[in-house]
Design an enzyme around this catalytic site. Structure first.
Site, PDB file in Angstrom:
ATOM      1  N   HIS A   1     141.399 152.310 141.360  1.00  0.00           N
ATOM      2  CA  HIS A   1     140.535 151.192 140.949  1.00  0.00           C
ATOM      3  C   HIS A   1     139.561 150.904 142.084  1.00  0.00           C
ATOM      4  O   HIS A   1     139.799 150.056 142.944  1.00  0.00           O
ATOM      5  CB  HIS A   1     141.391 149.961 140.635  1.00  0.00           C
ATOM      6  CG  HIS A   1     140.666 148.902 139.869  1.00  0.00           C
ATOM      7  ND1 HIS A   1     141.046 148.498 138.607  1.00  0.00           N
ATOM      8  CD2 HIS A   1     139.575 148.152 140.172  1.00  0.00           C
ATOM      9  CE1 HIS A   1     140.227 147.551 138.176  1.00  0.00           C
ATOM     10  NE2 HIS A   1     139.334 147.319 139.122  1.00  0.00           N
TER      11      HIS A   1
ATOM     12  N   HIS B   1     135.371 150.359 142.621  1.00  0.00           N
ATOM     13  CA  HIS B   1     134.049 150.225 142.001  1.00  0.00           C
ATOM     14  C   HIS B   1     132.967 150.794 142.910  1.00  0.00           C
ATOM     15  O   HIS B   1     132.864 150.416 144.079  1.00  0.00           O
ATOM     16  CB  HIS B   1     133.749 148.751 141.716  1.00  0.00           C
ATOM     17  CG  HIS B   1     134.524 148.196 140.564  1.00  0.00           C
ATOM     18  ND1 HIS B   1     134.047 148.209 139.275  1.00  0.00           N
ATOM     19  CD2 HIS B   1     135.753 147.617 140.502  1.00  0.00           C
ATOM     20  CE1 HIS B   1     134.937 147.662 138.458  1.00  0.00           C
ATOM     21  NE2 HIS B   1     135.992 147.291 139.185  1.00  0.00           N
TER      22      HIS B   1
ATOM     23  N   ASP C   1     129.761 150.310 142.919  1.00  0.00           N
ATOM     24  CA  ASP C   1     128.794 149.316 143.386  1.00  0.00           C
ATOM     25  C   ASP C   1     129.435 148.220 144.222  1.00  0.00           C
ATOM     26  O   ASP C   1     128.747 147.295 144.658  1.00  0.00           O
ATOM     27  CB  ASP C   1     128.023 148.704 142.211  1.00  0.00           C
ATOM     28  CG  ASP C   1     128.933 148.227 141.088  1.00  0.00           C
ATOM     29  OD1 ASP C   1     130.160 148.406 141.203  1.00  0.00           O
ATOM     30  OD2 ASP C   1     128.420 147.676 140.094  1.00  0.00           O
TER      31      ASP C   1
ATOM     32  N   GLY D   1     133.481 143.482 133.993  1.00  0.00           N
ATOM     33  CA  GLY D   1     132.766 142.228 133.861  1.00  0.00           C
ATOM     34  C   GLY D   1     133.721 141.068 133.635  1.00  0.00           C
ATOM     35  O   GLY D   1     134.934 141.196 133.803  1.00  0.00           O
TER      36      GLY D   1
ATOM     37  N   HIS E   1     140.312 146.527 132.197  1.00  0.00           N
ATOM     38  CA  HIS E   1     140.474 145.351 133.055  1.00  0.00           C
ATOM     39  C   HIS E   1     141.186 144.262 132.259  1.00  0.00           C
ATOM     40  O   HIS E   1     140.682 143.809 131.216  1.00  0.00           O
ATOM     41  CB  HIS E   1     139.119 144.812 133.491  1.00  0.00           C
ATOM     42  CG  HIS E   1     138.545 145.442 134.717  1.00  0.00           C
ATOM     43  ND1 HIS E   1     137.953 146.681 134.711  1.00  0.00           N
ATOM     44  CD2 HIS E   1     138.472 144.984 136.002  1.00  0.00           C
ATOM     45  CE1 HIS E   1     137.514 146.967 135.933  1.00  0.00           C
ATOM     46  NE2 HIS E   1     137.820 145.955 136.741  1.00  0.00           N
TER      47      HIS E   1
ATOM     48  N   GLU F   1     143.902 139.698 135.041  1.00  0.00           N
ATOM     49  CA  GLU F   1     143.418 139.227 136.339  1.00  0.00           C
ATOM     50  C   GLU F   1     142.864 137.822 136.167  1.00  0.00           C
ATOM     51  O   GLU F   1     143.471 136.847 136.597  1.00  0.00           O
ATOM     52  CB  GLU F   1     142.347 140.170 136.895  1.00  0.00           C
ATOM     53  CG  GLU F   1     141.837 139.739 138.268  1.00  0.00           C
ATOM     54  CD  GLU F   1     140.557 140.450 138.682  1.00  0.00           C
ATOM     55  OE1 GLU F   1     140.298 140.502 139.893  1.00  0.00           O
ATOM     56  OE2 GLU F   1     139.795 140.902 137.801  1.00  0.00           O
TER      57      GLU F   1
ATOM     58  N   ASP G   1     139.670 147.790 144.763  1.00  0.00           N
ATOM     59  CA  ASP G   1     138.717 147.143 143.870  1.00  0.00           C
ATOM     60  C   ASP G   1     137.306 147.294 144.427  1.00  0.00           C
ATOM     61  O   ASP G   1     136.559 148.172 144.013  1.00  0.00           O
ATOM     62  CB  ASP G   1     139.077 145.683 143.642  1.00  0.00           C
ATOM     63  CG  ASP G   1     138.482 145.109 142.364  1.00  0.00           C
ATOM     64  OD1 ASP G   1     137.845 145.871 141.611  1.00  0.00           O
ATOM     65  OD2 ASP G   1     138.667 143.908 142.105  1.00  0.00           O
TER      66      ASP G   1
END
Length: 368
Positions: free
Chosen positions: A21, A23, A25, A186, A213, A216, A303
Site C-alpha cells: 500500500h 501511493h 503521489d 479518495g 480502501h 480507515e 501509505d
C-alpha cells in the site's frame, strides 16, 4: 523478550520488506516536488526549501482528518502532469523503496488525476510503468533486488456514470505490461464500494485482482461492503477491530471480523498514516497489535511516505519499539505480504524463498 534481542535499526533496514500500500503521489522526494513544480509552472507550493517543504507535508497531514490529509496531494499531483514527470517520480519511488530493503512493492495511483496537460489515461499508465522498470534497473545496478507492480485507482468520489468501470477497463488493458491490480481511492466516508459495483463486477469477470480502501475513515460496514464486492485485500481495514468485543477476557469476533480473519483476507495496515487521521492517539493504541495477536492476516505498508515522513524501516521500527516485534514477526508480515501480492504463484514463491533466506542470514540460523 529483552531489549537486547530486539532488532536493531540496521537489522530492520536490512530485513526484506513487502509494501502493498504505497501511493505514487504520496511518496515523492521534497526536492523532486520543487523541481517538477518549477518545470510545470506551478507556483502554489507552501515552501521552496526541500527540508521545510517535507516538514510542511508532515505537519499538514497531521490534522486528524482524512479529507484534510488528502488535500496535501494537490501539490504533488500538480507536479505530475507530464510523461517525463511521471517517469521520474516512478523511478525514484523504486530507488527509495529498494534502498530501504523493499523487495516487492505495489505502487498505486489514479491516472485520472494526471490529465491536465493533455495526456491520455493510457499514456499516464505507460509513463508510470516505464518509470518503474527504469527504477528496477537502477536499483539492480546499485545492488538491490526489487520488483514493483502497478495498482490503478479510480477516485471514489467521481460518480460520473461509468467512470470507475472505465478505469477498471484501463487497468485490465494494461494487465500484461505492469498493472497488477485495481483500487478505489479518495474519501471513504460517504463513497462506499457499492457505488462502484459495476467496476468490481467487471474485474471479477476478467479474473483481475483488486483491493479496496476500507475500514480507515469508515467502520466495519465499509469493510463489509468491500468484502461483498469481492475485494482480495483491504486497504487499511483496521476498523474491523470495531466488530470484535474486547470487553471480555477472551475477545469475541463478530461475523464479519471472523470471516475476514478465517478467509485470510489481508489487511494493508499503515500505522503512521492511520495516526495522522486520528484513528488512534498514539502507536501504542493502534489496533494492529490486537489484530496481529488475533491472527488476522497483517501486512505493513507506509501509505504515503512523504506525507507521513516515513519509510518501511521506520514503520516496522515503531512496531519493534512499541510492541517488541522481533525478526520472526518482521519475517511473518513480509511473508504475509508476498503471499497476498498480486503476482503469479511461482513469482510469489521465488520472492518468498528470498525473504526466508535473508532472514536466516539476519538471524544467523544454522543450516539444517
Amino acid at each position: 523478550m529483552t531489549e537486547s534481542t530486539l532488532p536493531t535499526p540496521d537489522e530492520i533496514k536490512q530485513a526484506p520488506k513487502v509494501a502493498l500500500h504505497d501511493h505514487l503521489d504520496g511518496g515523492l522526494r521534497p526536492q523532486t516536488v520543487i523541481e517538477l513544480a518549477d518545470l510545470a509552472g506551478y507556483t502554489g507550493l507552501p515552501d521552496r526549501d526541500a527540508a521545510k517543504l517535507g516538514a510542511w507535508f508532515r505537519d499538514a497531514a497531521d490534522s486528524g482528518s482524512l479529507p484534510r490529509y488528502l488535500e496535501t496531494f494537490d501539490h504533488t499531483i500538480a507536479a505530475m502532469q507530464t510523461a517525463d514527470a511521471l517517469r521520474r517520480v516512478a523511478a525514484e519511488t523504486v530507488e527509495d523503496l529498494a534502498a530501504d530493503g523493499v523487495v516487492y512493492a505495489e505502487s498505486r495511483f489514479a491516472p485520472e488525476q494526471h490529465l491536465r496537460n493533455g495526456l491520455s489515461l493510457d499514456e499516464v499508465v505507460e509513463a508510470v510503468n516505464a518509470g518503474l522498470r527504469e527504477g528496477e534497473e537502477r536499483a539492480a545496478v546499485a545492488g538491490h533486488f526489487i520488483k514493483v507492480g502497478t495498482i490503478v485507482c479510480a477516485m471514489r468520489q467521481n460518480l460520473e456514470p461509468g467512470h470507475s468501470l472505465r478505469i477498471a477497463e484501463l487497468a485490465v488493458r494494461h494487465r500484461d505490461t505492469g498493472v497488477v491490480g485495481f483500487d478505489i481511492a479518495g474519501p471513504e466516508l460517504g463513497f462506499g464500494p457499492d457505488l462502484h459495483a459495476d467496476a468490481f463486477k467487471y474485474l471479477r469477470e476478467q479474473f483481475f485482482r483488486f483491493t479496496i480502501h476500507s475500514g480507515e475513515a469508515d467502520g466495519p460496514s465499509s469493510v463489509g461492503a468491500a468484502v461483498l464486492n469481492g475485494a482480495d485485500r483491504l486497504g487499511h481495514g483496521v476498523r474491523i477491530i470495531e466488530d470484535i468485543d474486547l470487553t471480555e477476557e477472551e475477545p469475541k469476533l463478530g461475523r464479519l471480523s471472523a470471516y475476514v480473519r478465517d478467509k485470510r483476507i489481508a489487511l494493508e495496515v499503515c500505522p503512521s498514516s492511520n495516526l495522522q487521521i486520528g484513528l488512534a492517539g498514539d502507536i501504542a493504541d493502534h489496533p494492529i497489535q490486537k489484530l496481529y495477536e488475533l491472527d488476522f492476516n497483517i501486512t505493513v505498508s507506509c501509505d504515503n511516505r512523504l506525507m507521513s515522513g516515513t519509510s518501511m524501516s521506520r514503520e516496522l521500527g515503531l512496531l519493534v519499539d512499541t510492541f517488541h516485534w522481533d525478526l520472526s514477526d518482521l519475517e511473518l508480515v513480509a511473508l504475509n505480504g508476498i503471499d497476498a501480492a498480486f503476482l503469479p504463484h511461482d513469482v510469489r514463491d521465488a520472492i518468498a524463498d528470498q525473504i526466508i533466506n535473508r532472514f536466516v542470514d539476519l538471524r544467523g540460523d544454522e543450516e539444517e
